[in-house]
Design an enzyme around this catalytic site. Structure first.
Site, PDB file in Angstrom:
ATOM      1  N   GLY A  82       0.823  -1.208   0.000  1.00 26.56           N
ATOM      2  CA  GLY A  82       0.000   0.000   0.000  1.00 26.56           C
ATOM      3  C   GLY A  82       0.854   1.253   0.000  1.00 26.56           C
ATOM      4  N   ARG A 102       1.288  -5.734  -4.900  1.00 21.44           N
ATOM      5  CA  ARG A 102       1.390  -6.635  -3.746  1.00 21.44           C
ATOM      6  C   ARG A 102       1.921  -8.019  -4.119  1.00 21.44           C
ATOM      7  NH1 ARG A 102      -0.230  -4.594   0.882  1.00 21.44           N
ATOM      8  NH2 ARG A 102      -1.819  -2.960   0.944  1.00 21.44           N
ATOM      9  N   ASP A 110       5.863  -7.843   5.138  1.00 16.86           N
ATOM     10  CA  ASP A 110       5.916  -8.915   4.140  1.00 16.86           C
ATOM     11  C   ASP A 110       6.976  -8.624   3.071  1.00 16.86           C
ATOM     12  OD1 ASP A 110       3.919 -10.497   5.280  1.00 16.86           O
ATOM     13  OD2 ASP A 110       2.340  -9.328   4.322  1.00 16.86           O
ATOM     14  N   LYS A 160       8.343   0.699   5.436  1.00 14.64           N
ATOM     15  CA  LYS A 160       7.193   1.509   5.012  1.00 14.64           C
ATOM     16  C   LYS A 160       5.896   0.876   5.474  1.00 14.64           C
ATOM     17  CE  LYS A 160       4.632   0.020   2.446  1.00 14.64           C
ATOM     18  NZ  LYS A 160       3.646  -0.670   1.599  1.00 14.64           N
ATOM     19  N   THR A 161       4.990   1.600   6.003  1.00 16.98           N
ATOM     20  CA  THR A 161       3.570   1.248   6.129  1.00 16.98           C
ATOM     21  C   THR A 161       2.892   2.283   7.013  1.00 16.98           C
ATOM     22  OG1 THR A 161       1.869  -0.290   6.827  1.00 16.98           O
ATOM     23  CG2 THR A 161       3.927  -0.461   8.034  1.00 16.98           C
ATOM     24  N   ILE A 162       1.733   2.712   6.572  1.00 13.91           N
ATOM     25  CA  ILE A 162       0.981   3.678   7.389  1.00 13.91           C
ATOM     26  C   ILE A 162       0.523   3.024   8.681  1.00 13.91           C
ATOM     27  CG2 ILE A 162       0.124   4.923   5.341  1.00 13.91           C
ATOM     28  CD1 ILE A 162      -2.710   3.646   6.379  1.00 13.91           C
ATOM     29  N   ASP A 163       0.510   1.690   8.722  1.00 18.35           N
ATOM     30  CA  ASP A 163      -0.008   0.992   9.910  1.00 18.35           C
ATOM     31  C   ASP A 163       0.856   1.198  11.154  1.00 18.35           C
ATOM     32  OD1 ASP A 163      -1.739   0.112   8.010  1.00 18.35           O
ATOM     33  OD2 ASP A 163      -1.305  -2.015   8.217  1.00 18.35           O
ATOM     34  N   TYR A 182     -26.048  12.807  16.004  1.00 19.44           N
ATOM     35  CA  TYR A 182     -25.514  11.582  15.384  1.00 19.44           C
ATOM     36  C   TYR A 182     -24.412  10.937  16.209  1.00 19.44           C
ATOM     37  CZ  TYR A 182     -27.637  13.323  11.044  1.00 19.44           C
ATOM     38  OH  TYR A 182     -28.504  13.773  10.096  1.00 19.44           O
ATOM     39  N   GLY A 221      -5.503   0.309   9.126  1.00 22.75           N
ATOM     40  CA  GLY A 221      -4.487  -0.327   9.965  1.00 22.75           C
ATOM     41  C   GLY A 221      -4.856  -1.789  10.018  1.00 22.75           C
ATOM     42  N   GLU A 235      -7.729   7.785   2.088  1.00 20.29           N
ATOM     43  CA  GLU A 235      -7.475   9.233   2.049  1.00 20.29           C
ATOM     44  C   GLU A 235      -6.234   9.635   2.845  1.00 20.29           C
ATOM     45  OE1 GLU A 235      -9.980   7.321   3.317  1.00 20.29           O
ATOM     46  OE2 GLU A 235     -11.699   8.632   3.026  1.00 20.29           O
ATOM     47  N   ARG A 286      -3.205   7.860   2.775  1.00 20.06           N
ATOM     48  CA  ARG A 286      -1.958   7.206   2.366  1.00 20.06           C
ATOM     49  C   ARG A 286      -1.118   8.000   1.371  1.00 20.06           C
ATOM     50  NH1 ARG A 286      -3.290   0.967   1.174  1.00 20.06           N
ATOM     51  NH2 ARG A 286      -4.020   1.797  -0.806  1.00 20.06           N
TER      52      ARG A 286
HETATM   53  P1  FBP Z   1       1.003  -2.036   3.651  1.00 21.55           P
HETATM   54  O1  FBP Z   1       1.111  -2.971   4.797  1.00 21.55           O
HETATM   55  O2  FBP Z   1       1.309  -2.649   2.356  1.00 21.55           O
HETATM   56  O3  FBP Z   1       1.782  -0.789   3.892  1.00 21.55           O
HETATM   57  O4  FBP Z   1      -0.496  -1.565   3.513  1.00 21.55           O
HETATM   58  C1  FBP Z   1      -1.194  -1.069   4.570  1.00 21.55           C
HETATM   59  C2  FBP Z   1      -2.642  -0.846   4.247  1.00 21.55           C
HETATM   60  O5  FBP Z   1      -2.877   0.510   3.975  1.00 21.55           O
HETATM   61  C3  FBP Z   1      -3.505  -1.356   5.397  1.00 21.55           C
HETATM   62  O6  FBP Z   1      -3.681  -0.370   6.367  1.00 21.55           O
HETATM   63  C4  FBP Z   1      -4.755  -1.756   4.695  1.00 21.55           C
HETATM   64  O7  FBP Z   1      -5.439  -2.748   5.411  1.00 21.55           O
HETATM   65  C5  FBP Z   1      -4.271  -2.273   3.381  1.00 21.55           C
HETATM   66  O8  FBP Z   1      -3.068  -1.596   3.116  1.00 21.55           O
HETATM   67  C6  FBP Z   1      -5.217  -2.049   2.232  1.00 21.55           C
HETATM   68  O9  FBP Z   1      -4.741  -2.713   1.127  1.00 21.55           O
HETATM   69  P2  FBP Z   1      -5.129  -2.378  -0.366  1.00 21.55           P
HETATM   70  O10 FBP Z   1      -4.413  -1.113  -0.751  1.00 21.55           O
HETATM   71  O11 FBP Z   1      -4.587  -3.535  -1.114  1.00 21.55           O
HETATM   72  O12 FBP Z   1      -6.605  -2.231  -0.425  1.00 21.55           O
END
Ligand code: FBP
Length: 551
Positions: free
Chosen positions: A81, A145, A176, A202-205, A243, A251, A424, A426
């Site tokens: 991602g 991926r 991964d 790298k990962t936003i998570d 609401y 994540g 939104e 990433r």
């Molecule tokens: P990465 O682990 O590849 O950085 O991706 C993180 C992520 O943004 C997760 O937060 C999310 O669950 C997933 O990618 C969504 O994957 P895709 O872009 O394939 O829909």
């Protein structure tokens, strides 16, 4: 100014990322440290990676440099991602290679790892790089991926590397992809094929980190984007007073994003998956906990609120754990047969095959969840972004409140609105932190390559402090590996860093959440700032500050 870019982009292209003196001085040497054994399954990992197991940690320090100045041909690939800062990582790598030898070349593989073994690439020129500096997204070369794992994929990489005369490959990815980098490094070392492989975290998570890597890149930009939106919704909730907003935050597994957004916005409820797991909570427990807050607030005349839900929640629920394991194993065993079925038949097939409690649970789920639960990405992960957990939970909370209303335990009004904030966050312009950090990561990767290393991920420490104190180096990927079940098979993977309940970020949240539940303590962090006072533009996120004891 070009008409194809926004005014902000034009300004951001000129931004000069900050670097610590160690990197900026150009007098860089590699200092070797000790070997660190993997935390678990060391024997299995040693057996799987005999050629690259046992490498030492390394640090980049200032001093008389003995790093190679020979011209190099280096490839770079973006994997998984998008995360803000990917382009800067490539720019840092490019600048460092050219600074060491202007004859060096940088090749960008297109569309992710597949671009390597199918030989699809472009040469990254100064002109190309300059038009992407400090921009978000992965669109400079695209991402994907695909794995680098099978014999054919590994041989494909070797063939491409041979044809191009590649000296090294930089894999920019999460757990991964860095694991795949280790697999390729091992393959090359075993065959004595001279391709060095270096990974970037790298990962936003925010879960590709550990004692060697303070933070994965992209997290900071993502959480600030979500916190801005959540802060606005908190204000809207308090303004309209009618609401309940159920907001699912991206994540895949860890709840770092949800926790950080909660720290920045102080919502009424934030579910943290790791706590749910530790307390062995079931879906019913989570629904009850949310409904109780709604009741408490109704007693204060507040029929509105904001509830944050991490997208990976289902995998942490006690009653879903066994079910998801059974489902994963079934999908592994019957993969070909399920794929051959038309989509509408797949759910029926799985419902019939899953036995016992797991089968019962699956049959009770809403149709939208049943379908998505059958999807896996190429690494065997659930596609949690597609699971509408926020809708599912909102419906269950409403049903629970209706029951309580009939019993006279609840007198309020409940109207739920659901949101998912994921994509939104990433690809925004990287925050100054992510812009600086990624540039340094790319710059550091070039030094590890010049030092002849392979099978390493760039490490980064002291990131909560000013840039001058940042420290870079390399951690052998094998030192970060553990064994995990994927599609029913035991595989080597980098252990994901989950939220630790005894650490400062969660502790701070836990100490305040009861007050946040009932009182309206909402904070509005506002949009990311790129210009202005440094305490605003260069601020660190709360997770990093609390972890470093700076807040
Ligand atoms: P990465 O682990 O590849 O950085 O991706 C993180 C992520 O943004 C997760 O937060 C999310 O669950 C997933 O990618 C969504 O994957 P895709 O872009 O394939 O829909």
């Amino acid at each position: 100014m070009s008409h194809h870019i926004s005014s902000l982009e034009a300004h951001r292209l000129q931004y000069k990322p900050k670097m610590p003196k160690t990197l900026a001085s150009g007098r860089i040497k590699i200092e070797k440290g000790s070997f660190v054994e993997p935390k678990a399954n060391a024997a299995e990992i040693k057996q799987l990676f005999p050629a690259t197991y046992g490498y030492p940690l390394v640090r980049l320090v200032e001093g008389e440099s003995d790093l190679s100045t020979a011209p190099l041909c280096v490839g770079v690939v973006l994997s998984g991602g998008p995360a803000a800062g990917g382009h800067n990582a490539i720019a840092g790598l490019f600048d460092a290679l050219k600074a060491a030898n202007p004859q060096s070349r940088l090749i960008g593989f297109l569309g992710g790892p597949k671009g390597i073994f199918t030989n699809k690439w472009i040469e990254l020129t100064a002109e190309k790089i300059d038009s992407y500096r400090n921009t978000g997204g992965f669109d400079m070369i695209g991402s994907g991926r695909d794995k680098i794992e099978t014999k054919e994929q590994l041989e494909g990489c070797e063939k491409t590397a041979k044809e191009l005369g590649l000296n090294a490959l930089v894999v920019i990815g999460g757990d991964d992809s860095n694991t795949n980098a280790a697999v390729l490094a091992e393959y090359c070392a075993t065959k004595k094929f001279p391709l060095q492989v270096i990974g970037l975290p790298k990962t936003i998570d925010g879960d590709m980190r550990n004692e060697f890597i303070d933070m994965s890149f992209g997290f900071d930009t993502a959480v600030r984007t979500y916190a801005y939106l959540v802060g606005n919704i908190c204000r809207d909730a308090r303004s309209g007073r009618k609401y309940y907003h159920f907001i699912k935050l991206m994540g895949r597994s860890a709840s770092h994003v949800t926790l950080e957004v909660a720290l920045q916005t102080q919502p009424n409820v934030a579910i943290i998956s790791e706590e749910v797991k530790a307390r062995k909570h079931t879906l019913d427990d989570v629904v009850t906990a949310i409904a109780q807050v709604v009741v408490q607030r109704a007693e204060e005349g507040k029929n509105y609120g904001v509830i944050l839900i991490p997208e990976g929640l289902l995998e942490f629920l006690a009653d879903f754990k066994v079910f998801l394991k059974d489902l994963g194993a079934l999908l592994g065993q019957e993969e070909k047969q399920i794929e051959a079925l038309p989509k509408e038949e797949r759910v029926k097939f799985v419902a019939a095959k899953l036995s016992g409690a797991s089968g019962e649970l699956y049959k009770k789920l809403p149709a939208s969840l049943q379908e998505v639960l059958l999807q896996r990405d190429s690494h065997g992960n659930l596609t949690v972004s597609q699971l509408e957990t926020e809708k599912f939970l909102a419906d269950l909370v409403e049903a629970r409140l209706n029951e309580w209303k009939e019993q006279g335990r609840y007198k309020g009004k409940f109207s739920a609105i659901t949101h998912f904030f994921g994509y939104e966050g990433r690809c925004g312009f990287p925050t100054n932190f992510d812009a600086d950090y990624t540039y340094c990561l790319g710059y550091a990767a070039a030094q590890l390559i010049r030092g002849g290393l392979s099978g390493y991920t760039v490490s980064a420490k002291n990131l909560a402090h000013p840039v001058e104190k940042w420290e870079f180096g390399g951690v052998p990927v094998t030192s970060m590996l553990t064994m995990e079940h994927r599609k029913g098979e035991l595989k080597p993977v980098i252990a994901k860093a989950l939220v630790e309940l005894d650490k400062a970020p969660f502790q701070y949240f836990a100490a305040n959440r009861e007050r946040w539940a009932v009182e309206d303590c909402y904070l509005s962090p506002g949009p990311i700032q790129y210009f202005g006072p440094s305490e605003v533009c260069d601020a660190r996120n709360k997770t990093m500050l609390l972890e470093a004891g700076l807040e």
